[in-house]
Motif scaffolding. Structure first.
Motif, PDB file in Angstrom:
ATOM      1  N   PHE A 164      43.446  30.503  31.916  1.00 34.71           N
ATOM      2  CA  PHE A 164      42.259  29.773  31.431  1.00 34.71           C
ATOM      3  C   PHE A 164      41.639  31.004  30.333  1.00 34.71           C
ATOM      4  O   PHE A 164      41.323  31.994  30.598  1.00 34.71           O
ATOM      5  CB  PHE A 164      41.064  29.646  32.266  1.00 34.71           C
ATOM      6  CG  PHE A 164      41.702  28.584  33.141  1.00 34.71           C
ATOM      7  CD1 PHE A 164      40.865  27.098  32.988  1.00 34.71           C
ATOM      8  CD2 PHE A 164      42.735  28.499  34.091  1.00 34.71           C
ATOM      9  CE1 PHE A 164      41.301  26.043  33.857  1.00 34.71           C
ATOM     10  CE2 PHE A 164      42.952  27.669  35.046  1.00 34.71           C
ATOM     11  CZ  PHE A 164      42.225  26.285  34.835  1.00 34.71           C
ATOM     12  N   GLU A 166      39.252  30.387  28.090  1.00 30.78           N
ATOM     13  CA  GLU A 166      37.907  30.543  28.214  1.00 30.78           C
ATOM     14  C   GLU A 166      37.122  30.112  29.566  1.00 30.78           C
ATOM     15  O   GLU A 166      38.023  29.359  30.088  1.00 30.78           O
ATOM     16  CB  GLU A 166      37.641  29.580  27.131  1.00 30.78           C
ATOM     17  CG  GLU A 166      37.780  30.074  25.809  1.00 30.78           C
ATOM     18  CD  GLU A 166      37.229  31.404  25.003  1.00 30.78           C
ATOM     19  OE1 GLU A 166      36.310  31.714  25.901  1.00 30.78           O
ATOM     20  OE2 GLU A 166      37.811  31.977  24.211  1.00 30.78           O
ATOM     21  N   GLU A 167      35.901  30.375  29.886  1.00 29.83           N
ATOM     22  CA  GLU A 167      35.275  29.947  30.993  1.00 29.83           C
ATOM     23  C   GLU A 167      35.551  28.247  31.252  1.00 29.83           C
ATOM     24  O   GLU A 167      35.682  28.078  32.356  1.00 29.83           O
ATOM     25  CB  GLU A 167      34.028  30.312  31.085  1.00 29.83           C
ATOM     26  CG  GLU A 167      32.960  29.954  32.305  1.00 29.83           C
ATOM     27  CD  GLU A 167      33.657  30.859  33.476  1.00 29.83           C
ATOM     28  OE1 GLU A 167      33.564  30.443  34.639  1.00 29.83           O
ATOM     29  OE2 GLU A 167      34.002  31.962  33.146  1.00 29.83           O
ATOM     30  N   HIS A 168      35.288  27.597  29.915  1.00 29.00           N
ATOM     31  CA  HIS A 168      35.265  26.245  30.169  1.00 29.00           C
ATOM     32  C   HIS A 168      36.498  25.526  29.533  1.00 29.00           C
ATOM     33  O   HIS A 168      36.399  24.376  29.297  1.00 29.00           O
ATOM     34  CB  HIS A 168      34.088  25.847  29.423  1.00 29.00           C
ATOM     35  CG  HIS A 168      32.698  26.209  29.968  1.00 29.00           C
ATOM     36  ND1 HIS A 168      32.303  25.978  31.425  1.00 29.00           N
ATOM     37  CD2 HIS A 168      31.626  27.190  29.297  1.00 29.00           C
ATOM     38  CE1 HIS A 168      31.191  26.624  31.354  1.00 29.00           C
ATOM     39  NE2 HIS A 168      30.875  27.187  30.217  1.00 29.00           N
ATOM     40  N   SER A 169      37.544  26.085  29.598  1.00 28.13           N
ATOM     41  CA  SER A 169      38.974  25.591  29.237  1.00 28.13           C
ATOM     42  C   SER A 169      39.217  24.592  30.145  1.00 28.13           C
ATOM     43  O   SER A 169      39.283  24.802  31.402  1.00 28.13           O
ATOM     44  CB  SER A 169      39.884  26.769  29.162  1.00 28.13           C
ATOM     45  OG  SER A 169      39.614  27.767  28.097  1.00 28.13           O
ATOM     46  N   THR A 170      39.739  23.560  29.680  1.00 25.32           N
ATOM     47  CA  THR A 170      40.399  22.391  30.554  1.00 25.32           C
ATOM     48  C   THR A 170      41.793  23.043  30.975  1.00 25.32           C
ATOM     49  O   THR A 170      42.478  23.924  30.664  1.00 25.32           O
ATOM     50  CB  THR A 170      40.664  21.084  29.827  1.00 25.32           C
ATOM     51  OG1 THR A 170      41.688  21.191  28.653  1.00 25.32           O
ATOM     52  CG2 THR A 170      39.397  20.695  28.901  1.00 25.32           C
ATOM     53  N   GLU A 173      44.536  22.840  28.450  1.00 25.74           N
ATOM     54  CA  GLU A 173      44.334  24.099  27.506  1.00 25.74           C
ATOM     55  C   GLU A 173      44.852  25.142  28.229  1.00 25.74           C
ATOM     56  O   GLU A 173      45.707  26.060  27.545  1.00 25.74           O
ATOM     57  CB  GLU A 173      42.925  24.001  27.280  1.00 25.74           C
ATOM     58  CG  GLU A 173      42.308  22.975  26.291  1.00 25.74           C
ATOM     59  CD  GLU A 173      41.068  23.161  25.931  1.00 25.74           C
ATOM     60  OE1 GLU A 173      40.167  22.348  24.995  1.00 25.74           O
ATOM     61  OE2 GLU A 173      40.147  23.640  26.919  1.00 25.74           O
ATOM     62  N   HIS A 348      42.874  32.819  38.237  1.00 22.14           N
ATOM     63  CA  HIS A 348      43.210  31.515  37.491  1.00 22.14           C
ATOM     64  C   HIS A 348      43.992  30.583  38.282  1.00 22.14           C
ATOM     65  O   HIS A 348      44.037  29.259  37.962  1.00 22.14           O
ATOM     66  CB  HIS A 348      44.310  32.069  36.360  1.00 22.14           C
ATOM     67  CG  HIS A 348      43.814  33.069  35.303  1.00 22.14           C
ATOM     68  ND1 HIS A 348      43.281  32.545  34.134  1.00 22.14           N
ATOM     69  CD2 HIS A 348      43.172  34.315  35.237  1.00 22.14           C
ATOM     70  CE1 HIS A 348      42.700  33.422  33.399  1.00 22.14           C
ATOM     71  NE2 HIS A 348      42.763  34.492  34.104  1.00 22.14           N
ATOM     72  N   ARG A 351      41.499  28.313  40.218  1.00 15.91           N
ATOM     73  CA  ARG A 351      41.070  27.295  39.061  1.00 15.91           C
ATOM     74  C   ARG A 351      42.110  26.165  38.849  1.00 15.91           C
ATOM     75  O   ARG A 351      41.586  25.118  38.717  1.00 15.91           O
ATOM     76  CB  ARG A 351      40.817  27.870  37.968  1.00 15.91           C
ATOM     77  CG  ARG A 351      39.317  28.714  38.027  1.00 15.91           C
ATOM     78  CD  ARG A 351      39.217  29.118  36.527  1.00 15.91           C
ATOM     79  NE  ARG A 351      37.866  30.116  36.613  1.00 15.91           N
ATOM     80  CZ  ARG A 351      36.641  30.098  35.634  1.00 15.91           C
ATOM     81  NH1 ARG A 351      36.994  29.370  34.662  1.00 15.91           N
ATOM     82  NH2 ARG A 351      35.800  30.565  35.729  1.00 15.91           N
TER      83      ARG A 351
END
Length: 421
Positions: A164, A166-170, A173, A348, A351
């Motif tokens: 990931f 970025e913190e809010h990456s899907t 992504e 990661h 997540r």
């Protein structure tokens, strides 16, 4: 003792869980967010005759127990409360169970494992990884249903740890970023040749071809994966650069590759085979060729390895073996690779798994219709349990980059890493 009371005693009276049973009995915290419903007295037999948490898993997979609530929360809660139940208390509960004729009859019958459990004989590690047995193990896990995997993994069809940015990456992504990170670490450029062993549904192969103009060959032991990948390659107009074959990596005859990627295969190789595995990949490379090994690891090699008779090995990854990152690096080093970079993507993977868990829940009814409720339940508990595993550092995920030097010891590597984050 009622069925609901049996489970309450095993979990502990203070557990924030409500227990109900088909006989109308009820115990625990009334109205709790987490609820266990016991559908058969034979669930107790699994608990008594199976080691550790395997009995609870068998009862759940077989449908003898239903669980309401978020599976991750269920597992984390039960992990805490079950760890507090003493052996004396378990023995006391069993003695009370045996006084009840119905429960005594259920306990006295040793049940066969659910059909989702891999029917593999337990053999020494040095006998586990023949080509035939490896093919059978891979098929057990991966030849489930491509449609099922599409629902769980999402459009990327990448069944490995994402990265990931970025913190809010899907999730999508993050999977693209993972493939791009591997490509940059390998130094891929147009016209190069890449070998991707254990390629899955061809995500890395197609990324290398489309984004870097690389001629990429992927191999997998899963027939369904290979068929899906070849169709996807054709549909995306990449057939002139990308290819996926249904074959054992040990049968790849070509050599002289500029780069090798191994993303999620080393877990299936076996400790005894790691020297020959890394030597084989080393021999496939040209001088200056890089190899990126992306694998689940355990935090160290001090504790015993993951039990072969545990839930993961029985239901998900038969014959899987994890080693510590230092051991993996040593085996690569001894095979000839100069190690240039290593990083841990543990958080990661937690997540990534959460994303897969959400995808499964979003498609639960379709998944059950496609693969059956037992298999869907295996995946639900397995993925939620793995989130816990990565969060609590029971397991890790390491990428290790090695390079094949020329005869003079030249690596042709950049002075500093040039692949970003």
């Amino acid at each position: 003792m009622t069925l609901a009371r049996v489970f309450e005693r095993l979990a502990g009276a203070g557990a924030p869980v409500e227990f109900t049973a088909y006989d109308g009995s009820r115990a625990g915290v009334n109205g709790a967010d987490l609820r266990f419903h016991v559908r058969s007295p034979h669930a107790v037999s699994y608990l008594v005759h199976s080691p550790g948490a395997l009995g609870l898993a068998r009862a759940y997979v077989s449908g003898m127990i239903d669980v309401s609530g978020d599976m991750y929360t269920v597992l984390s809660t039960m992990q805490q409360v079950l760890g507090e139940v003493s052996a004396r208390e378990k023995a006391r509960v069993l003695s009370e169970v045996l006084r009840d004729p119905l429960l005594r009859g259920a306990v006295s019958r040793r049940l066969d494992p659910p059909p989702q459990e891999a029917p593999f004989s337990r053999v020494p590690s040095w006998l586990r990884h023949s080509k035939r047995r490896d093919a059978k193990a891979i098929s057990h896990h991966y030849d489930v249903s491509n449609t099922f995997y599409e629902w769980v993994l999402g459009p990327s069809m990448a069944y490995t740890c994402a990265c990931f940015p970025e913190e809010h990456s899907t999730l999508e992504e993050a999977q693209f970023h993972k493939h791009d990170l591997v490509a940059k670490k390998l130094g891929l450029e147009p016209g190069m040749r890449l070998l991707d062993v254990g390629c899955g549904w061809g995500g890395m192969v197609m990324h290398a071809a489309k984004e870097y103009g690389v001629k990429a060959l992927g191999v997998t032991l899963s027939k369904q994966q290979a068929e899906w990948a070849q169709k996807a390659i054709a549909d995306r107009g990449l057939s002139d650069l990308a290819e996926v074959r249904h074959m054992d990596y040990r049968d790849v005859a070509e050599t002289g590759f500029d780069a090798v990627s191994s993303i999620g295969l080393t877990e299936h190789i076996g400790k005894a085979n790691l020297p020959s595995y890394f030597s084989f990949l080393y021999d496939k490379l040209k001088p200056y060729g890089r190899m990126l090994n992306h694998t689940i690891t355990r935090p160290d090699n001090l504790a015993p390895p993951i039990k072969q008779d545990g839930f993961i090995n029985r239901y998900v990854f038969p014959d899987g073996e994890l080693e510590g990152p230092g051991y993996i690096q040593s085996q690569m080093n001894d095979a000839g690779f100069e190690i240039r970079h290593q990083e841990n993507l543990r958080e990661h993977y937690a997540r990534t798994l959460r994303g897969w868990c959400d995808n499964l829940e979003d498609h639960w009814d379709e998944a059950v219709a496609e693969v059956g409720e037992g298999t869907a339940r295996v995946w639900r508990v397995y993925m939620a349990g793995c989130v816990l595993g990565f969060e609590q550092n029971w397991i890790q995920l390491h990428q290790t980059l090695g390079v094949k030097l020329d005869d003079k010891g030249d690596a042709r590597m950049p002075l500093r890493p040039d692949w970003g984050v």
